[in-house]
Design a protein around this motif. Structure first.
Motif, PDB file in Angstrom:
ATOM      1  N   SER A 105      70.722  36.245  34.170  1.00 29.69           N
ATOM      2  CA  SER A 105      71.266  36.157  35.519  1.00 29.69           C
ATOM      3  C   SER A 105      72.642  36.808  35.569  1.00 29.69           C
ATOM      4  CB  SER A 105      71.363  34.701  35.987  1.00 29.69           C
ATOM      5  OG  SER A 105      72.283  33.973  35.184  1.00 29.69           O
ATOM      6  N   ILE A 106      72.981  37.325  36.739  1.00 27.95           N
ATOM      7  CA  ILE A 106      74.310  37.887  37.000  1.00 27.95           C
ATOM      8  C   ILE A 106      74.807  37.219  38.275  1.00 27.95           C
ATOM      9  CG2 ILE A 106      75.638  39.952  37.535  1.00 27.95           C
ATOM     10  CD1 ILE A 106      73.641  41.574  35.932  1.00 27.95           C
ATOM     11  N   LYS A 107      75.965  36.573  38.204  1.00 34.21           N
ATOM     12  CA  LYS A 107      76.454  35.752  39.310  1.00 34.21           C
ATOM     13  C   LYS A 107      77.448  36.518  40.182  1.00 34.21           C
ATOM     14  CE  LYS A 107      75.751  31.778  36.317  1.00 34.21           C
ATOM     15  NZ  LYS A 107      76.385  30.699  35.547  1.00 34.21           N
ATOM     16  N   ARG A 108      77.914  35.841  41.223  1.00 33.85           N
ATOM     17  CA  ARG A 108      78.835  36.474  42.174  1.00 33.85           C
ATOM     18  C   ARG A 108      80.157  36.852  41.528  1.00 33.85           C
ATOM     19  NH1 ARG A 108      76.646  35.988  47.251  1.00 33.85           N
ATOM     20  NH2 ARG A 108      75.430  34.113  47.700  1.00 33.85           N
ATOM     21  N   THR A 109      80.577  36.065  40.553  1.00 35.76           N
ATOM     22  CA  THR A 109      81.836  36.338  39.858  1.00 35.76           C
ATOM     23  C   THR A 109      81.572  36.419  38.365  1.00 35.76           C
ATOM     24  OG1 THR A 109      82.332  33.968  39.688  1.00 35.76           O
ATOM     25  CG2 THR A 109      83.199  35.150  41.615  1.00 35.76           C
ATOM     26  N   GLY A 110      82.510  37.000  37.640  1.00 27.25           N
ATOM     27  CA  GLY A 110      82.349  37.108  36.202  1.00 27.25           C
ATOM     28  C   GLY A 110      81.741  38.440  35.804  1.00 27.25           C
ATOM     29  N   PRO A 111      81.142  38.512  34.603  1.00 28.47           N
ATOM     30  CA  PRO A 111      80.609  39.783  34.083  1.00 28.47           C
ATOM     31  C   PRO A 111      79.545  40.376  34.998  1.00 28.47           C
ATOM     32  CG  PRO A 111      80.702  38.111  32.356  1.00 28.47           C
ATOM     33  CD  PRO A 111      80.976  37.403  33.642  1.00 28.47           C
ATOM     34  N   THR A 112      79.548  41.705  35.107  1.00 27.95           N
ATOM     35  CA  THR A 112      78.526  42.404  35.890  1.00 27.95           C
ATOM     36  C   THR A 112      77.437  42.986  34.992  1.00 27.95           C
ATOM     37  OG1 THR A 112      79.823  44.451  35.774  1.00 27.95           O
ATOM     38  CG2 THR A 112      80.177  43.013  37.682  1.00 27.95           C
ATOM     39  N   LYS A 113      77.514  42.676  33.703  1.00 29.52           N
ATOM     40  CA  LYS A 113      76.551  43.217  32.751  1.00 29.52           C
ATOM     41  C   LYS A 113      76.157  42.130  31.769  1.00 29.52           C
ATOM     42  CE  LYS A 113      77.429  47.310  31.144  1.00 29.52           C
ATOM     43  NZ  LYS A 113      77.978  48.447  30.358  1.00 29.52           N
ATOM     44  N   VAL A 114      74.862  42.050  31.443  1.00 30.92           N
ATOM     45  CA  VAL A 114      74.378  41.064  30.491  1.00 30.92           C
ATOM     46  C   VAL A 114      73.218  41.677  29.710  1.00 30.92           C
ATOM     47  CG1 VAL A 114      72.773  40.030  32.138  1.00 30.92           C
ATOM     48  CG2 VAL A 114      73.569  38.688  30.197  1.00 30.92           C
ATOM     49  N   GLY A 194      85.997  58.695  63.751  1.00 28.67           N
ATOM     50  CA  GLY A 194      86.382  59.853  62.978  1.00 28.67           C
ATOM     51  C   GLY A 194      87.126  59.547  61.695  1.00 28.67           C
ATOM     52  N   LYS A 195      87.303  58.259  61.380  1.00 23.02           N
ATOM     53  CA  LYS A 195      88.017  57.879  60.168  1.00 23.02           C
ATOM     54  C   LYS A 195      87.070  57.206  59.172  1.00 23.02           C
ATOM     55  CE  LYS A 195      92.440  57.151  62.545  1.00 23.02           C
ATOM     56  NZ  LYS A 195      93.530  56.176  62.826  1.00 23.02           N
ATOM     57  N   CYS A 196      87.344  57.396  57.889  1.00 19.25           N
ATOM     58  CA  CYS A 196      86.529  56.807  56.829  1.00 19.25           C
ATOM     59  C   CYS A 196      87.083  55.423  56.491  1.00 19.25           C
ATOM     60  CB  CYS A 196      86.548  57.709  55.593  1.00 19.25           C
ATOM     61  SG  CYS A 196      85.559  57.086  54.220  1.00 19.25           S
ATOM     62  N   VAL A 197      86.339  54.391  56.855  1.00 19.56           N
ATOM     63  CA  VAL A 197      86.749  53.018  56.591  1.00 19.56           C
ATOM     64  C   VAL A 197      86.003  52.535  55.345  1.00 19.56           C
ATOM     65  CG1 VAL A 197      86.871  50.672  57.467  1.00 19.56           C
ATOM     66  CG2 VAL A 197      87.094  52.618  59.042  1.00 19.56           C
ATOM     67  N   PRO A 198      86.745  52.223  54.258  1.00 22.23           N
ATOM     68  CA  PRO A 198      86.080  51.791  53.014  1.00 22.23           C
ATOM     69  C   PRO A 198      85.198  50.569  53.259  1.00 22.23           C
ATOM     70  CG  PRO A 198      88.395  52.258  52.613  1.00 22.23           C
ATOM     71  CD  PRO A 198      88.209  52.294  54.103  1.00 22.23           C
ATOM     72  N   GLN A 199      84.016  50.572  52.654  1.00 20.73           N
ATOM     73  CA  GLN A 199      83.110  49.437  52.764  1.00 20.73           C
ATOM     74  C   GLN A 199      83.577  48.308  51.852  1.00 20.73           C
ATOM     75  OE1 GLN A 199      79.399  51.358  51.713  1.00 20.73           O
ATOM     76  NE2 GLN A 199      78.740  51.390  53.841  1.00 20.73           N
ATOM     77  N   LYS A 200      83.380  47.094  52.316  1.00 20.90           N
ATOM     78  CA  LYS A 200      83.767  45.944  51.523  1.00 20.90           C
ATOM     79  C   LYS A 200      82.725  45.691  50.445  1.00 20.90           C
ATOM     80  CE  LYS A 200      84.753  40.984  51.851  1.00 20.90           C
ATOM     81  NZ  LYS A 200      84.799  39.803  52.741  1.00 20.90           N
ATOM     82  N   LYS A 201      83.176  45.524  49.204  1.00 21.28           N
ATOM     83  CA  LYS A 201      82.267  45.239  48.111  1.00 21.28           C
ATOM     84  C   LYS A 201      81.899  43.750  48.123  1.00 21.28           C
ATOM     85  CE  LYS A 201      83.927  48.847  44.967  1.00 21.28           C
ATOM     86  NZ  LYS A 201      84.419  49.136  43.601  1.00 21.28           N
ATOM     87  N   THR A 202      80.617  43.477  48.045  1.00 16.85           N
ATOM     88  CA  THR A 202      80.153  42.096  47.966  1.00 16.85           C
ATOM     89  C   THR A 202      79.130  41.985  46.840  1.00 16.85           C
ATOM     90  OG1 THR A 202      78.433  42.516  49.623  1.00 16.85           O
ATOM     91  CG2 THR A 202      80.528  41.614  50.408  1.00 16.85           C
ATOM     92  N   ARG A 203      79.169  40.888  46.128  1.00 19.92           N
ATOM     93  CA  ARG A 203      78.231  40.660  45.032  1.00 19.92           C
ATOM     94  C   ARG A 203      77.322  39.498  45.358  1.00 19.92           C
ATOM     95  NH1 ARG A 203      81.337  40.311  39.399  1.00 19.92           N
ATOM     96  NH2 ARG A 203      79.257  39.540  38.826  1.00 19.92           N
ATOM     97  N   GLY A 204      76.077  39.653  45.030  1.00 16.23           N
ATOM     98  CA  GLY A 204      75.115  38.576  45.191  1.00 16.23           C
ATOM     99  C   GLY A 204      74.854  37.881  43.869  1.00 16.23           C
ATOM    100  N   VAL A 205      73.853  37.027  43.872  1.00 17.81           N
ATOM    101  CA  VAL A 205      73.413  36.349  42.651  1.00 17.81           C
ATOM    102  C   VAL A 205      72.064  36.948  42.272  1.00 17.81           C
ATOM    103  CG1 VAL A 205      72.779  34.152  41.598  1.00 17.81           C
ATOM    104  CG2 VAL A 205      74.607  34.243  43.304  1.00 17.81           C
ATOM    105  N   TRP A 206      71.960  37.462  41.054  1.00 13.39           N
ATOM    106  CA  TRP A 206      70.729  38.084  40.580  1.00 13.39           C
ATOM    107  C   TRP A 206      70.084  37.219  39.493  1.00 13.39           C
ATOM    108  CZ3 TRP A 206      68.514  42.659  42.304  1.00 13.39           C
ATOM    109  CH2 TRP A 206      69.294  43.432  43.174  1.00 13.39           C
ATOM    110  N   ALA A 207      68.790  36.974  39.633  1.00 14.72           N
ATOM    111  CA  ALA A 207      67.992  36.374  38.569  1.00 14.72           C
ATOM    112  C   ALA A 207      67.017  37.442  38.101  1.00 14.72           C
ATOM    113  CB  ALA A 207      67.237  35.143  39.069  1.00 14.72           C
ATOM    114  N   LEU A 208      66.956  37.658  36.789  1.00 14.51           N
ATOM    115  CA  LEU A 208      66.193  38.767  36.230  1.00 14.51           C
ATOM    116  C   LEU A 208      65.283  38.283  35.113  1.00 14.51           C
ATOM    117  CD1 LEU A 208      69.531  40.528  36.116  1.00 14.51           C
ATOM    118  CD2 LEU A 208      67.697  41.644  37.348  1.00 14.51           C
ATOM    119  N   ALA A 209      64.201  38.984  34.906  1.00 14.03           N
ATOM    120  CA  ALA A 209      63.251  38.614  33.856  1.00 14.03           C
ATOM    121  C   ALA A 209      62.565  39.864  33.331  1.00 14.03           C
ATOM    122  CB  ALA A 209      62.220  37.627  34.376  1.00 14.03           C
TER     123      ALA A 209
END
Length: 339
Positions: A105-114, A194-209
């Motif tokens: 699993s990869i959670k909203r906070t903490g490491p983005t790699k497992v 006409g202006k480039c507005v940066p997108q807000k980064k959001t993280r979800g919760v991933w369960a992987l198998a």
């Protein structure tokens, strides 16, 4: 557990003897009433269905409401709930049996790699994923920490998605290291006034198998294809060609002027069949995934091209499967549209 499996279990228990604690249903109803009253007082009555599901001991099913994460402990609990949507075993529509051999699993906070180490028997591998958003990252899986990603999940969904995990041909041994990664590099923007507005980064919760599957003993005949629409916008269907992969791997058309191509596939691996388009031996753009139509509005995705009008151009559509497809053929159709 799939919805049919859940129905079978409920039916089996419904036909059995009364539970040892006959007061349990009333206890559950009382708990739900208390939760409703508390949620109304807090202005958050929308999570009652989830609380009831937890009280009854059921994992969330695809399409149900997503619980809100309100405390520091809930992300861990929520990740466990999501993992319940990745069954230990299941059978695909063509009868292929899948067995789960690792989870992460990869959670909203903490490491983005497992990474996880899995046993490798030589059987084909798939990666299953469920996600609760909002999420603007892209989950991917690779063999080895530095290996090229072979399984990509571009959308965050509470319905299990399956992607083939391609094992390098030179791989040997009885174990593999699989790395899941949601790390993002760079970022896009939304154009406003006409202006480039940066997108807000959001993280979800991933369960992987990681799943391994056993190929069917004999090829499984794919279902019949639905008919391609006779028109898409102002374009009319001029010609259709069909086949079954891997016996049929391409289709050729003679074209002039502006044309479009649309595709449709059926079988349990329909989403793994990709196509590329060549004109007079030259590649036209990048490869695309075949369309899959299970119900509702037709998922039209016409690829448009423009060719000389004073001579004929030979266009070839070539099919390729991502991952293994042993005894799991895919039926395909490609339509030529002209305005």
């Amino acid at each position: 557990m799939t919805l049919p499996d859940l129905r079978d279990v409920l039916r089996e228990h419904g036909d059995g003897p009364s539970p040892a604690n006959p007061a349990r249903p009333e206890q559950v109803r009382a708990r739900i009433r208390r939760i409703r009253l508390r949620r109304r007082a807090l202005g958050g009555g929308g999570v009652v269905a989830v609380a009831a599901a937890v009280a009854l001991g059921f994992s969330l099913l695809p399409g149900t409401a997503e619980p809100r994460l309100e405390t520091a402990d809930e992300p861990t609990t929520f990740a466990a709930q999501l993992a319940g949507l990745l069954p230990e075993r299941f059978t695909a529509a063509d009868g292929t049996k899948y067995r789960r051999i690792a989870t992460a699993s990869i959670k909203r906070t903490g490491p983005t790699k497992v990474s996880v180490t899995i046993p490798f028997s030589g059987k084909p591998l798939d990666v299953g994923a469920v996600c609760a958003g909002p999420d603007t990252s892209v989950a991917r899986a690779s063999i080895g920490a530095d290996g090229p990603a072979s399984a990509h999940f571009g959308t965050c969904s509470r319905r299990m998605q399956l992607r083939p995990l391609q094992v390098p041909a030179a791989t040997s041994g009885t174990e593999l290291k699989v790395t899941f990664d949601t790390t993002t590099t760079g970022w896009g923007c939304t154009v406003r006034d006409g202006k480039c507005v940066p997108q807000k980064k959001t993280r979800g919760v991933w369960a992987l198998a990681v799943y391994e599957w056993t190929p069917p003993a004999r090829p499984v005949k794919p279902a019949k294809l639905k008919t391609l629409p006779d028109h898409v916008g102002k374009a009319r269907l001029a010609e259709t060609k069909t086949g079954v992969w891997p016996q049929d791997t391409s289709a050729t058309f003679k074209v002039r002027g502006k044309v479009g191509f649309d595709t449709l596939c059926t079988s349990a691996l329909a989403g793994n069949l990709w196509f590329s388009i060549e004109a007079n031996g030259r590649m036209e753009g990048s490869a695309g995934a075949c369309g899959v139509w299970e119900g509702g509005a037709f998922p039209s995705a016409v690829s448009e091209f423009s060719y000389p009008t004073d001579r004929t151009t030979t266009v070839k559509v070539t099919w390729m499967l991502r991952g293994s497809g042993i005894n799991r053929p895919v039926r395909w159709s490609v339509g030529l549209y002209r305005k």
